[in-house]
Design an enzyme around this catalytic site. Structure first.
Site, PDB file in Angstrom:
ATOM      1  N   TYR A 205      85.215 175.854 151.487  1.00 44.85           N
ATOM      2  CA  TYR A 205      85.010 176.864 150.440  1.00 44.85           C
ATOM      3  C   TYR A 205      83.870 176.439 149.515  1.00 44.85           C
ATOM      4  O   TYR A 205      82.954 177.219 149.231  1.00 44.85           O
ATOM      5  CB  TYR A 205      86.306 177.045 149.640  1.00 44.85           C
ATOM      6  CG  TYR A 205      86.150 177.890 148.391  1.00 44.85           C
ATOM      7  CD1 TYR A 205      86.249 179.278 148.457  1.00 44.85           C
ATOM      8  CD2 TYR A 205      85.906 177.307 147.144  1.00 44.85           C
ATOM      9  CE1 TYR A 205      86.109 180.055 147.316  1.00 44.85           C
ATOM     10  CE2 TYR A 205      85.762 178.075 146.007  1.00 44.85           C
ATOM     11  CZ  TYR A 205      85.866 179.447 146.102  1.00 44.85           C
ATOM     12  OH  TYR A 205      85.713 180.215 144.964  1.00 44.85           O
TER      13      TYR A 205
ATOM     14  N   LYS B 151      80.162 178.161 148.746  1.00 48.29           N
ATOM     15  CA  LYS B 151      79.736 178.537 147.388  1.00 48.29           C
ATOM     16  C   LYS B 151      78.389 177.887 147.079  1.00 48.29           C
ATOM     17  O   LYS B 151      77.524 178.503 146.432  1.00 48.29           O
ATOM     18  CB  LYS B 151      80.781 178.113 146.361  1.00 48.29           C
ATOM     19  CG  LYS B 151      82.106 178.834 146.452  1.00 48.29           C
ATOM     20  CD  LYS B 151      81.978 180.331 146.231  1.00 48.29           C
ATOM     21  CE  LYS B 151      81.842 180.694 144.771  1.00 48.29           C
ATOM     22  NZ  LYS B 151      81.885 182.168 144.559  1.00 48.29           N
TER      23      LYS B 151
END
Length: 375
Positions: A157, A161
C-alpha cells in the site's frame, strides 16, 4: 470548528473533491462548506454515503478514477480550479491489485484529466508511511527523508502511495500542462468520526475488557492526526497553489509550495499506548496501568510469528501478528515545520478534543445501530 459567517468566508473557486464521500474526503467537503465560498463538487465511485443535504448545493458525480473515459466528462462539466484527490482503498480493505489500480493508475487518470481541462491546482493525499520501512524508528522525521524504495518497503500500500506521489509531483508545471500546479500531503495515522481503521479496534479492546495487555514498553512516541486537521492541511495547500498560480514569476526554491510534499500531524506526538488509554478513558475507563501485563517486543514478535503460522495452517487470520507488534513498538513522529512555514498550517483541533469527539460519535453510532436492531 464553528461555521464562519458568510461574509468572512474565503473564496476557493470551483473545487472537485475526489473520494469526497469517504472518511477524509467528506471532512474536506464539510470544512469547505463551513469556511469557504466555493462551487463544490464530489466525484466518487458511489456517492451514496456521507452525502450533504441538498441545501448545501454540493454536486455529486459517480465515476471510476481508473477509467479516463469515466471521469473526463465530469471534469469537463465541472471545470474545477482545484482538484483534491483523496480516493484510495483502505490499508486493511484492499489487495495488491486494487492498490496498484486505484492508487497508481487511478492517480495517473486524475492527472491526465486535470491536464486536459485546465485545472490550476491538484492536491494529492499521500501518506506519511512512504518514508517508513516499518522497522526503523522515525524521530522528528521531515520531508528530507528519502522515500523507501520498493525492495525495502514491506507494505505494498505504501509503495503504491509513493509511486502515485511521484506521478503527482512530476506533473507540476509539466510541459504537457505547464499551468497545472501540484502538491502532496502526507498525513500520519488519521483518526476521527467515521474512521474505519484506527479507532474501532482500540474501542473494541475496551468493550471486550482486554485493556490489560501492552505490546512493548510504551517508550515510543507516535503521531496520531485528527481528520479535520488533515482536511485543513489539504485546503491550505489548495489555497497556496492558487496564490502561486497568480504570481508572474516562479517563487524561489525555499518559498515554493508547488511540486512539494508536506507532512501533516496534530503536532503533539504521544506514547503509543497512552493514546489508546486516552481513547479508553473517553469511553469510560477508570483503570490505571496496575493491571497491565507488558509483553516485550521480542517475545511479542516470537508469539506473533507462531500465531501467524498456526492460523495459516487452518486458513484463518491471527489476532496477533508480527506487524502489530512492530507497529505498537515503533517510534514514529514527524516534524511539520515545513507545513507551518509555507502553508500556514497549525492544528485546529487538539488531540484530546479529537479523541473525545470521535468516541462520542462512535458511541452514538452504536446506540443508533442498537435501536435499529430492536425495532
Amino acid at each position: 470548528m464553528a461555521p464562519v459567517p458568510a461574509q468572512s468566508k474565503k473564496p476557493l473557486g470551483s473545487v472537485l473533491v475526489i473520494g469526497g464521500c469517504g472518511f477524509l474526503g467528506s471532512n474536506i467537503v464539510s470544512l469547505i462548506l463551513s469556511s469557504y465560498t466555493s462551487q463544490l463538487s464530489v466525484l466518487d465511485l458511489r456517492t451514496t454515503r456521507n452525502r450533504r443535504p441538498d441545501s448545501d448545493n454540493v454536486s455529486y458525480y459517480d465515476g471510476d478514477i481508473t477509467d479516463l473515459s469515466s471521469i473526463l466528462p465530469i471534469f469537463q462539466k465541472v471545470k474545477p480550479d482545484v482538484v483534491i484527490h483523496t480516493a484510495s482503498p483502505t490499508l486493511v480493505g484492499g489487495n495488491k491489485a486494487m492498490f496498484q489500480k486505484v492508487n497508481v493508475e487511478g492517480t495517473r487518470c486524475v492527472i491526465e484529466a486535470s491536464q486536459k481541462t485546465g485545472v490550476k491546482a491538484l492536491v494529492y493525499t499521500s501518506s506519511a508511511s512512504i518514508i517508513s520501512d516499518n522497522a526503523t524508528d522515525l524521530i522528528n522525521a521531515d520531508e528530507r527523508y528519502p522515500i523507501i524504495p520498493p525492495k525495502r518497503q514491506t507494505e505494498y500500500y505504501s509503495q503504491t502511495k509513493a509511486d502515485a506521489e511521484k506521478l503527482v509531483i512530476a506533473a507540476n508545471r509539466n510541459p504537457i500542462a505547464p499551468k497545472l500546479l501540484t502538491i502532496s500531503i502526507r498525513p500520519a495515522a488519521i483518526f476521527g468520526p467515521g474512521d474505519a481503521q484506527l479507532l474501532p479496534p482500540i474501542i473494541n479492546v475496551y468493550h471486550t475488557s482486554r485493556t490489560g495487555f501492552q505490546l512493548g514498553d510504551n517508550d515510543n512516541l507516535f503521531d496520531f492526526t485528527y481528520v479535520e486537521n488533515v482536511a485543513h492541511g489539504h485546503i491550505l495547500a489548495a489555497r497556496a497553489l492558487l496564490a502561486t498560480a497568480q504570481l508572474k514569476t516562479q517563487p524561489l526554491d525555499y518559498e515554493r509550495v508547488d511540486g512539494e510534499a508536506f507532512f501533516i500531524t496534530n503536532d503533539s506526538p504521544v506514547y503509543f499506548w497512552d493514546f489508546a488509554r486516552m481513547v479508553w478513558k473517553a469511553c469510560g475507563s477508570t483503570l490505571g496501568t496496575e493491571h497491565v501485563w507488558v509483553i516485550s517486543k521480542d517475545f511479542g514478535l516470537t508469539l506473533g510469528g507462531v500465531m501467524e503460522w498456526l492460523y495459516w495452517i487452518v486458513g484463518k487470520t491471527p489476532k496477533l501478528t508480527r506487524r502489530q507488534v512492530r507497529y505498537s513498538s515503533m517510534t514514529r513522529y514527524y516534524d511539520i515545520g515545513k507545513a507551518k512555514r509555507l502553508l500556514g498550517y497549525a492544528p485546529i483541533v487538539g488531540l484530546q478534543e479529537g479523541i473525545e469527539r470521535s468516541v462520542a460519535w462512535f458511541e452514538e453510532e452504536t446506540k443508533r445501530e442498537g435501536e435499529k436492531k430492536s425495532q
